[in-house]
Write a protein that holds these residues in place. Sequence first.
Motif, mmCIF file in Angstrom:
data_model
loop_
_atom_site.group_PDB
_atom_site.id
_atom_site.type_symbol
_atom_site.label_atom_id
_atom_site.label_comp_id
_atom_site.label_asym_id
_atom_site.label_seq_id
_atom_site.Cartn_x
_atom_site.Cartn_y
_atom_site.Cartn_z
ATOM 1 N N LEU A 63 0.996 -1.236 -0.250
ATOM 2 C CA LEU A 63 0.351 -0.046 0.073
ATOM 3 C C LEU A 63 0.681 1.675 -0.323
ATOM 4 O O LEU A 63 0.436 2.079 -0.295
ATOM 5 C CB LEU A 63 -0.415 0.423 1.251
ATOM 6 C CG LEU A 63 -2.093 -1.259 1.372
ATOM 7 C CD1 LEU A 63 -2.686 -0.669 3.106
ATOM 8 C CD2 LEU A 63 -2.971 -1.030 -0.353
ATOM 9 N N ASP A 64 1.612 1.147 0.767
ATOM 10 C CA ASP A 64 2.764 2.148 0.786
ATOM 11 C C ASP A 64 3.346 2.452 -0.046
ATOM 12 O O ASP A 64 3.627 3.526 -1.045
ATOM 13 C CB ASP A 64 3.611 2.337 1.913
ATOM 14 C CG ASP A 64 3.337 2.415 3.587
ATOM 15 O OD1 ASP A 64 2.553 2.848 3.341
ATOM 16 O OD2 ASP A 64 3.661 1.656 4.302
ATOM 17 N N GLU A 65 3.901 1.361 -1.168
ATOM 18 C CA GLU A 65 4.627 1.769 -2.397
ATOM 19 C C GLU A 65 3.618 2.245 -3.325
ATOM 20 O O GLU A 65 3.592 3.371 -4.458
ATOM 21 C CB GLU A 65 5.034 0.062 -2.965
ATOM 22 C CG GLU A 65 5.791 0.175 -4.408
ATOM 23 C CD GLU A 65 6.310 -1.257 -3.968
ATOM 24 O OE1 GLU A 65 7.076 -1.497 -5.673
ATOM 25 O OE2 GLU A 65 5.583 -1.989 -3.724
ATOM 26 N N LEU A 66 2.301 1.604 -3.214
ATOM 27 C CA LEU A 66 1.542 2.580 -4.305
ATOM 28 C C LEU A 66 1.221 3.359 -4.330
ATOM 29 O O LEU A 66 0.938 4.228 -5.373
ATOM 30 C CB LEU A 66 -0.334 1.279 -3.825
ATOM 31 C CG LEU A 66 -1.405 1.831 -5.352
ATOM 32 C CD1 LEU A 66 -0.933 1.010 -6.414
ATOM 33 C CD2 LEU A 66 -2.551 1.334 -4.862
ATOM 34 N N ASP A 67 1.274 4.059 -2.961
ATOM 35 C CA ASP A 67 1.481 6.090 -2.363
ATOM 36 C C ASP A 67 2.468 6.529 -3.395
ATOM 37 O O ASP A 67 2.126 7.726 -3.998
ATOM 38 C CB ASP A 67 0.834 5.931 -1.205
ATOM 39 C CG ASP A 67 -0.363 5.401 -0.602
ATOM 40 O OD1 ASP A 67 -1.080 6.248 -1.500
ATOM 41 O OD2 ASP A 67 -0.126 5.277 1.076
ATOM 42 N N PRO B 266 -8.826 8.387 -4.369
ATOM 43 C CA PRO B 266 -9.939 8.222 -3.680
ATOM 44 C C PRO B 266 -9.885 6.497 -4.061
ATOM 45 O O PRO B 266 -10.166 6.411 -3.289
ATOM 46 C CB PRO B 266 -11.485 8.771 -4.685
ATOM 47 C CG PRO B 266 -10.534 10.212 -4.914
ATOM 48 C CD PRO B 266 -9.379 10.188 -4.550
ATOM 49 N N VAL B 267 -9.339 6.377 -5.346
ATOM 50 C CA VAL B 267 -8.766 5.250 -5.957
ATOM 51 C C VAL B 267 -7.610 4.582 -4.584
ATOM 52 O O VAL B 267 -7.893 3.522 -4.036
ATOM 53 C CB VAL B 267 -8.184 4.904 -7.178
ATOM 54 C CG1 VAL B 267 -7.269 3.841 -7.250
ATOM 55 C CG2 VAL B 267 -9.459 5.447 -7.849
ATOM 56 N N LYS B 268 -6.390 4.838 -4.105
ATOM 57 C CA LYS B 268 -6.066 4.909 -2.709
ATOM 58 C C LYS B 268 -7.038 4.685 -1.809
ATOM 59 O O LYS B 268 -6.786 3.448 -0.913
ATOM 60 C CB LYS B 268 -4.970 5.642 -2.853
ATOM 61 C CG LYS B 268 -3.479 5.703 -3.390
ATOM 62 C CD LYS B 268 -2.632 7.084 -3.755
ATOM 63 C CE LYS B 268 -1.481 6.791 -4.282
ATOM 64 N NZ LYS B 268 -0.617 7.674 -4.192
ATOM 65 N N GLN B 269 -7.586 5.192 -1.892
ATOM 66 C CA GLN B 269 -8.260 4.957 -0.122
ATOM 67 C C GLN B 269 -9.442 3.821 -0.424
ATOM 68 O O GLN B 269 -9.388 2.816 0.370
ATOM 69 C CB GLN B 269 -9.476 6.081 0.109
ATOM 70 C CG GLN B 269 -9.449 5.957 1.458
ATOM 71 C CD GLN B 269 -8.846 5.607 2.489
ATOM 72 O OE1 GLN B 269 -8.218 6.613 2.683
ATOM 73 N NE2 GLN B 269 -9.480 4.586 2.956
ATOM 74 N N ARG B 270 -9.508 3.454 -2.083
ATOM 75 C CA ARG B 270 -10.634 2.635 -1.330
ATOM 76 C C ARG B 270 -9.847 0.654 -1.656
ATOM 77 O O ARG B 270 -10.082 -0.170 -0.983
ATOM 78 C CB ARG B 270 -11.456 2.387 -3.455
ATOM 79 C CG ARG B 270 -12.703 1.600 -3.661
ATOM 80 C CD ARG B 270 -13.501 1.797 -2.878
ATOM 81 N NE ARG B 270 -14.938 0.493 -2.698
ATOM 82 C CZ ARG B 270 -15.242 0.490 -3.601
ATOM 83 N NH1 ARG B 270 -15.365 1.153 -4.434
ATOM 84 N NH2 ARG B 270 -16.219 -0.338 -3.874
ATOM 85 N N ILE B 271 -8.774 0.851 -2.132
ATOM 86 C CA ILE B 271 -7.504 0.034 -2.071
ATOM 87 C C ILE B 271 -7.001 -0.201 -0.688
ATOM 88 O O ILE B 271 -7.368 -2.117 0.368
ATOM 89 C CB ILE B 271 -6.691 0.403 -2.978
ATOM 90 C CG1 ILE B 271 -6.406 0.178 -4.562
ATOM 91 C CG2 ILE B 271 -5.895 -1.392 -2.953
ATOM 92 C CD1 ILE B 271 -7.320 -0.654 -4.712
ATOM 93 N N THR C 78 -1.869 -0.104 -13.519
ATOM 94 C CA THR C 78 -0.622 -0.221 -11.870
ATOM 95 C C THR C 78 -1.290 -0.658 -10.846
ATOM 96 O O THR C 78 -0.970 -1.084 -10.064
ATOM 97 C CB THR C 78 0.263 0.961 -11.877
ATOM 98 O OG1 THR C 78 0.523 1.773 -13.093
ATOM 99 C CG2 THR C 78 1.060 1.525 -10.943
ATOM 100 N N VAL C 79 -2.702 -0.468 -10.525
ATOM 101 C CA VAL C 79 -3.300 -0.577 -9.343
ATOM 102 C C VAL C 79 -3.468 -1.652 -9.360
ATOM 103 O O VAL C 79 -3.944 -2.529 -8.764
ATOM 104 C CB VAL C 79 -4.475 0.184 -9.398
ATOM 105 C CG1 VAL C 79 -5.763 -0.203 -7.849
ATOM 106 C CG2 VAL C 79 -4.468 2.527 -9.254
ATOM 107 N N ALA C 80 -3.771 -2.553 -11.017
ATOM 108 C CA ALA C 80 -4.419 -4.131 -11.111
ATOM 109 C C ALA C 80 -3.533 -4.974 -10.693
ATOM 110 O O ALA C 80 -3.284 -5.848 -9.636
ATOM 111 C CB ALA C 80 -4.646 -4.144 -12.150
#
Length: 317
Positions: free
Chosen positions: A44-48, A56-61, A100-102
């Motif tokens: 999750l930190d890496e995605l940030d 909104p996408v990051k929070q949903r993940i 990337t999110v996938a």
Amino acid sequence: MSGVPLYAIPGATARAPEPVPEVPATAARTVGDVLAQSQVESVLDELDRELVGLQPVKQRIRDIAALLVIDKLRLNLGLQAQSPSLHMCFTGNPGTGKTTVALRMAEILHRLGYVRKGHLVAVTRDDLVGQYIGHTAPKTREVLKKAMGGVLFIDEAYYLYRPENERDYGQEAIEILLQVMENQRDDLVVILAGYADRMDTFFQSNPGLRSRIAHHLEFPDYSVDELAQIAQRMLAQQHYTLGEGTEAVLRQYLERRLTQPHFANARSLRNALDRARLRQATRLYAERERAFSAEELCTLTPPDLLASRVFQPQNTN
């Protein structure tokens, strides 16, 4: 959809939920235990760090990750035996980070034990739909076989359905996909992606698919500020920098380009920077007898961007 699947996936069978075994003494009993064992917070930190904006996408993940962590605790206490539905739909314009999110979602699911392998198989209509009778089923089955144990990402999924063509075989692929999404949901997560309006029409024509999608994530377009940040990151990866006055020109470029058609967010930005690098190379190449400094070789200047057709009057390219 019930009954025997129309198409069998090699090595895969529909399974009823198994009885919950006794909880081992070492099983995670707290959220902290699950996080420590899975190390999912690092993903999750890496995605940030990877993606600018998209809050909104990051929070949903993070919400989905929280659901899965609590589900693990429930399972450890014998409160739940069947995994939650995890099929998803990503909607938004091109270049907004859906792939990337996938990829990160696949890693999260793997670390928390919801898929066996954690790999991502990204496909489009051409990978699933055949061109003649008897061609679609084996193509679709082969893709699903490769994706088992991970995540299947279908970009521009609405192209699977072409009602204007009576001889189109996309509906056959959809029927196979529906069966697998229901019967093998403990071994495969499917993510459908595409433009929001077209995905809405697609789901209206295929209510069976809509009912199997548990999570809908909307990816917003990037702002000028966010695109400027992304540009700095892209350039840094290639050991380039913006010279004096160039960042202001880049922002002017973005403001103009955002008003023009066919803008694909970070994807179009990358193409624009590649063209600026090309102009810089052409500019430096003309000075054949000059010894350049490392700084000069790594610096883009205002003319490298101002030569873009975006700055020419009445041009949309």
